[in-house]
Design a protein around this motif. Structure first.
Motif, PDB file in Angstrom:
ATOM      1  N   TYR A   1      29.266 -44.245  45.506  1.00 40.50           N
ATOM      2  CA  TYR A   1      28.683 -44.236  44.162  1.00 40.50           C
ATOM      3  C   TYR A   1      27.337 -44.953  44.158  1.00 40.50           C
ATOM      4  N   TYR A   2      26.437 -44.463  43.313  1.00 37.75           N
ATOM      5  CA  TYR A   2      25.249 -45.208  42.947  1.00 37.75           C
ATOM      6  C   TYR A   2      25.609 -46.139  41.795  1.00 37.75           C
ATOM      7  N   TYR A   3      25.001 -47.324  41.782  1.00 39.06           N
ATOM      8  CA  TYR A   3      25.168 -48.251  40.677  1.00 39.06           C
ATOM      9  C   TYR A   3      23.785 -48.631  40.151  1.00 39.06           C
ATOM     10  N   ASP A   4      23.448 -48.102  38.980  1.00 38.41           N
ATOM     11  CA  ASP A   4      22.211 -48.484  38.299  1.00 38.41           C
ATOM     12  C   ASP A   4      22.549 -49.614  37.337  1.00 38.41           C
ATOM     13  N   TYR A   5      21.898 -50.761  37.501  1.00 36.71           N
ATOM     14  CA  TYR A   5      22.243 -51.893  36.640  1.00 36.71           C
ATOM     15  C   TYR A   5      20.986 -52.576  36.125  1.00 36.71           C
ATOM     16  N   ALA A   6      21.162 -53.308  35.038  1.00 33.54           N
ATOM     17  CA  ALA A   6      20.081 -54.084  34.434  1.00 33.54           C
ATOM     18  C   ALA A   6      20.633 -55.428  33.988  1.00 33.54           C
ATOM     19  N   ILE A   7      19.808 -56.492  34.195  1.00 32.40           N
ATOM     20  CA  ILE A   7      20.188 -57.841  33.788  1.00 32.40           C
ATOM     21  C   ILE A   7      19.129 -58.365  32.827  1.00 32.40           C
ATOM     22  N   ILE A   8      19.559 -58.830  31.653  1.00 32.29           N
ATOM     23  CA  ILE A   8      18.650 -59.421  30.676  1.00 32.29           C
ATOM     24  C   ILE A   8      19.320 -60.655  30.064  1.00 32.29           C
ATOM     25  N   SER A   9      18.520 -61.405  29.314  1.00 29.70           N
ATOM     26  CA  SER A   9      19.058 -62.555  28.603  1.00 29.70           C
ATOM     27  C   SER A   9      19.882 -62.077  27.407  1.00 29.70           C
ATOM     28  N   ASP A  10      20.933 -62.867  27.089  1.00 29.35           N
ATOM     29  CA  ASP A  10      21.729 -62.519  25.911  1.00 29.35           C
ATOM     30  C   ASP A  10      21.161 -63.119  24.634  1.00 29.35           C
ATOM     31  N   GLY A  11      20.016 -63.858  24.773  1.00 29.40           N
ATOM     32  CA  GLY A  11      19.380 -64.483  23.612  1.00 29.40           C
ATOM     33  C   GLY A  11      19.864 -65.878  23.346  1.00 29.40           C
ATOM     34  N   ASN A  12      20.859 -66.347  24.117  1.00 24.06           N
ATOM     35  CA  ASN A  12      21.400 -67.705  23.943  1.00 24.06           C
ATOM     36  C   ASN A  12      21.586 -68.383  25.301  1.00 24.06           C
ATOM     37  N   ASN A  13      20.581 -68.219  26.185  1.00 26.82           N
ATOM     38  CA  ASN A  13      20.600 -68.827  27.527  1.00 26.82           C
ATOM     39  C   ASN A  13      21.729 -68.288  28.402  1.00 26.82           C
ATOM     40  N   GLY A  14      22.256 -67.152  28.058  1.00 26.18           N
ATOM     41  CA  GLY A  14      23.225 -66.466  28.893  1.00 26.18           C
ATOM     42  C   GLY A  14      22.630 -65.167  29.404  1.00 26.18           C
ATOM     43  N   ILE A  15      23.424 -64.367  30.038  1.00 18.49           N
ATOM     44  CA  ILE A  15      22.920 -63.094  30.570  1.00 18.49           C
ATOM     45  C   ILE A  15      23.852 -61.949  30.177  1.00 18.49           C
ATOM     46  N   VAL A  16      23.248 -60.757  30.137  1.00 16.91           N
ATOM     47  CA  VAL A  16      23.987 -59.515  29.903  1.00 16.91           C
ATOM     48  C   VAL A  16      23.687 -58.576  31.062  1.00 16.91           C
ATOM     49  N   LEU A  17      24.726 -58.079  31.713  1.00 19.91           N
ATOM     50  CA  LEU A  17      24.572 -57.102  32.795  1.00 19.91           C
ATOM     51  C   LEU A  17      25.228 -55.793  32.363  1.00 19.91           C
ATOM     52  N   CYS A  18      24.469 -54.739  32.418  1.00 21.66           N
ATOM     53  CA  CYS A  18      24.984 -53.386  32.121  1.00 21.66           C
ATOM     54  C   CYS A  18      24.806 -52.530  33.357  1.00 21.66           C
ATOM     55  N   TYR A  19      25.778 -51.664  33.620  1.00 24.48           N
ATOM     56  CA  TYR A  19      25.611 -50.787  34.771  1.00 24.48           C
ATOM     57  C   TYR A  19      26.242 -49.420  34.511  1.00 24.48           C
ATOM     58  N   LEU A  20      25.712 -48.460  35.266  1.00 26.09           N
ATOM     59  CA  LEU A  20      26.202 -47.079  35.205  1.00 26.09           C
ATOM     60  C   LEU A  20      26.478 -46.630  36.623  1.00 26.09           C
ATOM     61  N   SER A  21      27.709 -46.196  36.894  1.00 24.98           N
ATOM     62  CA  SER A  21      28.071 -45.689  38.223  1.00 24.98           C
ATOM     63  C   SER A  21      28.107 -44.173  38.187  1.00 24.98           C
ATOM     64  N   GLN A  22      27.670 -43.576  39.292  1.00 29.40           N
ATOM     65  CA  GLN A  22      27.678 -42.112  39.396  1.00 29.40           C
ATOM     66  C   GLN A  22      27.827 -41.723  40.854  1.00 29.40           C
ATOM     67  N   LEU A  23      28.517 -40.641  41.074  1.00 26.41           N
ATOM     68  CA  LEU A  23      28.698 -40.152  42.440  1.00 26.41           C
ATOM     69  C   LEU A  23      27.354 -39.822  43.081  1.00 26.41           C
ATOM     70  N   ILE A  24      27.202 -40.235  44.320  1.00 24.61           N
ATOM     71  CA  ILE A  24      25.960 -39.941  45.032  1.00 24.61           C
ATOM     72  C   ILE A  24      25.753 -38.439  45.147  1.00 24.61           C
ATOM     73  N   SER A  25      26.858 -37.723  45.425  1.00 21.08           N
ATOM     74  CA  SER A  25      26.731 -36.263  45.566  1.00 21.08           C
ATOM     75  C   SER A  25      26.320 -35.621  44.252  1.00 21.08           C
ATOM     76  N   ALA A  26      26.793 -36.167  43.121  1.00 20.89           N
ATOM     77  CA  ALA A  26      26.419 -35.611  41.818  1.00 20.89           C
ATOM     78  C   ALA A  26      24.993 -35.960  41.458  1.00 20.89           C
ATOM     79  N   ALA A  27      24.585 -37.193  41.793  1.00 19.46           N
ATOM     80  CA  ALA A  27      23.221 -37.620  41.454  1.00 19.46           C
ATOM     81  C   ALA A  27      22.177 -36.915  42.310  1.00 19.46           C
ATOM     82  N   ASP A  28      22.510 -36.685  43.574  1.00 18.33           N
ATOM     83  CA  ASP A  28      21.533 -36.073  44.476  1.00 18.33           C
ATOM     84  C   ASP A  28      21.612 -34.555  44.496  1.00 18.33           C
ATOM     85  N   GLY A  29      22.690 -33.982  43.979  1.00 20.28           N
ATOM     86  CA  GLY A  29      22.860 -32.532  44.032  1.00 20.28           C
ATOM     87  C   GLY A  29      21.893 -31.818  43.114  1.00 20.28           C
ATOM     88  N   THR A  30      21.596 -30.596  43.435  1.00 19.91           N
ATOM     89  CA  THR A  30      20.685 -29.793  42.616  1.00 19.91           C
ATOM     90  C   THR A  30      21.423 -28.743  41.814  1.00 19.91           C
TER      91      THR A  30
END
Length: 371
Positions: free
Chosen positions: A164-193
Motif C-alpha cells: 500500500y501507499y500511505y499519503d499522510y499529513a501532519i499539522i498542529s491541532d491548534g493547542n500545541n498538539g498534532i493531527v496526523l491524517c493518512y490515506l492508504s491505497q493499493l500500489i497496483s490501483a494507484a499506479d494502474g492506468t
C-alpha cells in the motif's frame, strides 16, 4: 363396522395421513422462511460487495484524477478542515472518538491520529484499516515541531511493506498538539492506468456472484473473463435490472434462456455497478436446510410409526391373551357345570331307583288287609 373395528383397521393409515399433511404444511412454511432468509442474506452480501466496489471506485477516481502532489495537498487541506472541526468539537465538549470516525468517513480518509502533546504516549484516533498507531510514532516524533506553528504542515508518501501507499499529513491541532491524517491505497490501483477487478476487489471474497462495473456504455471491469470492453447491450441481465430499477433491493431476473438470477445495482459518480447470482446459488443454503428438515421429519415419522406399531402389537397380544384366558375360564366353568349337572342327574337317578325299589317292596293295602 363399529368404532373400534374402524380404528383397528384404518387407525395407522389415518395417523400416516395426519403426519403427511402436517409435514407438508410445515415444509411449506419452512421453505418460505428459508427462502426469505436466503434472499436477505444474498442482498446483504451484494450490498457489501457494492459498497466495497463503490469505495474503491471513489479512490480510483481520486487517484486517477490527481497526481501525487495534488493528493498530498488534498490530505493537508483535509487535515486543516478536521483541525477546525476538532477545535469546534472541543469547544462544544463533544465526543472526540465519535467525531473522528465521522471525519474519516466524510473526508474519505483511512485514519486520523490526534496527540495533545507530540511526545505523549496517549493518542485519540480512528483508523479504518487497523493500522497500529505505533506505525506512525517515528513520523510524529520526527516532525513534532509543527505543533508550535499552526500554519506549518508536513506531508509525504511512503511505501508500506503490505503493498500500500500511505499519503499522510501532519499539522498542529491548534493547542500545541498534532493531527496526523493518512490515506492508504493499493500500489497496483494507484499506479494502474485501467480499472479492473483485480485492483477493485483485491482481498475481498466475492463468492460466486457476477460483478460488472460499467461507465454507462461499456463494461470497464468484471470478475468474469472476457466481459471487459463489451457494450452493455450485450448483457440481458443488465438490461433487465435497468428496466426493473434494482436500486436498494434484490430483483428477480428471468432471462430468455429460462435461467433465473437475483441481482442488485448501484451508481457512484460515473460508475454503474451490477451484481447478480443464479437462483440455485441464492437458495442453496435454504434448500440444504429444507433437505435436512425433510430427512429429520421422515425419520421422526418412521420412529413414531414404529412405536405406534409396537404399542398396537403389544395391545393386540394383551387382548389375545385376555381373550384366551377368558375362553379358558369359560371352558373351565362349562366343564364344571357339566360335571355338576352329571352329578345331579346321577343323584336323581339313584333317588328314583331307590324310590322305585321301595315302592316295589312295600305291601299294598290289599295285602295288608289280607294279612
Amino acid at each position: 363396522m363399529n368404532k373400534s373395528e374402524f380404528k383397528e383397521k384404518y387407525g395407522m393409515a389415518l395417523i400416516l395421513i395426519i403426519f403427511v399433511c402436517a409435514g407438508l404444511a410445515f415444509f411449506f412454511i419452512l421453505h418460505n422462511v428459508f427462502a426469505a432468509q436466503d434472499r436477505n442474506r444474498t442482498y446483504y452480501e451484494m450490498e457489501k460487495v457494492i459498497d466495497y466496489v463503490k469505495n474503491q471506485c471513489i479512490r480510483y477516481d481520486d487517484v486517477s484524477s490527481e497526481s501525487q502532489t495534488k493528493s498530498l495537498i488534498s490530505i493537508v487541506d483535509k487535515a486543516r478542515t478536521i483541525r477546525r472541526e476538532l477545535l469546534k468539537t472541543d469547544a462544544d465538549g463533544g465526543e472526540l472518538s465519535l467525531s473522528l470516525k465521522e471525519y474519516v468517513d466524510e473526508e474519505r480518509l483511512t485514519g486520523i491520529i490526534v496527540k495533545r502533546a507530540p511526545n505523549s504516549v496517549d493518542a485519540e484516533f480512528y483508523v479504518s484499516d487497523g493500522k497500529p498507531v505505533s506505525f506512525w510514532d517515528e513520523m510524529i516524533k520526527k516532525f513534532a515541531n509543527v505543533a508550535d506553528y499552526s500554519e506549518k504542515s508536513y506531508s509525504q508518501r511512503i511505501v508500506g511493506d503490505d503493498g500500500y501507499y500511505y499519503d499522510y499529513a501532519i499539522i498542529s491541532d491548534g493547542n500545541n498538539g498534532i493531527v496526523l491524517c493518512y490515506l492508504s491505497q493499493l500500489i497496483s490501483a494507484a499506479d494502474g492506468t485501467s480499472l479492473n477487478l483485480s485492483t477493485l476487489l483485491d482481498g475481498f471474497n466475492i463468492s460466486d456472484m457476477t460483478i460488472i462495473v460499467t461507465n454507462g456504455a461499456h463494461v470497464i471491469a468484471s470478475n468474469v473473463t472476457g466481459y471487459e470492453n463489451k457494450p452493455i447491450s450485450d448483457f440481458e441481465a443488465i438490461k433487465k435490472m435497468n428496466e426493473a430499477g434494482s436500486y436498494d433491493k434484490l430483483t428477480k431476473i428471468s432471462l430468455k434462456d429460462s435461467s433465473v438470477y437475483y441481482g442488485c445495482e448501484d451508481v457512484i459518480d460515473s460508475f454503474f455497478i451490477y451484481t447478480y447470482l443464479g437462483r440455485g446459488d441464492v437458495f442453496k443454503e435454504g434448500n440444504l436446510k429444507t433437505a435436512y428438515f425433510f430427512v429429520t421429519y421422515a425419520l421422526f415419522c418412521i420412529c413414531v410409526l414404529i412405536i405406534l406399531a409396537f404399542i398396537k402389537d403389544s395391545r393386540k397380544k394383551q387382548r389375545e391373551k385376555s381373550e384366551k384366558e377368558y375362553r379358558e375360564r369359560l371352558d373351565r366353568l362349562a366343564t364344571e357345570a357339566i360335571r355338576a349337572n352329571q352329578s345331579k342327574n346321577d343323584f336323581l337317578r339313584r333317588m328314583s331307583h331307590d324310590i322305585r325299589c321301595l315302592l316295589y317292596t312295600s305291601p299294598s293295602p290289599r295285602d295288608m288287609r289280607r294279612s
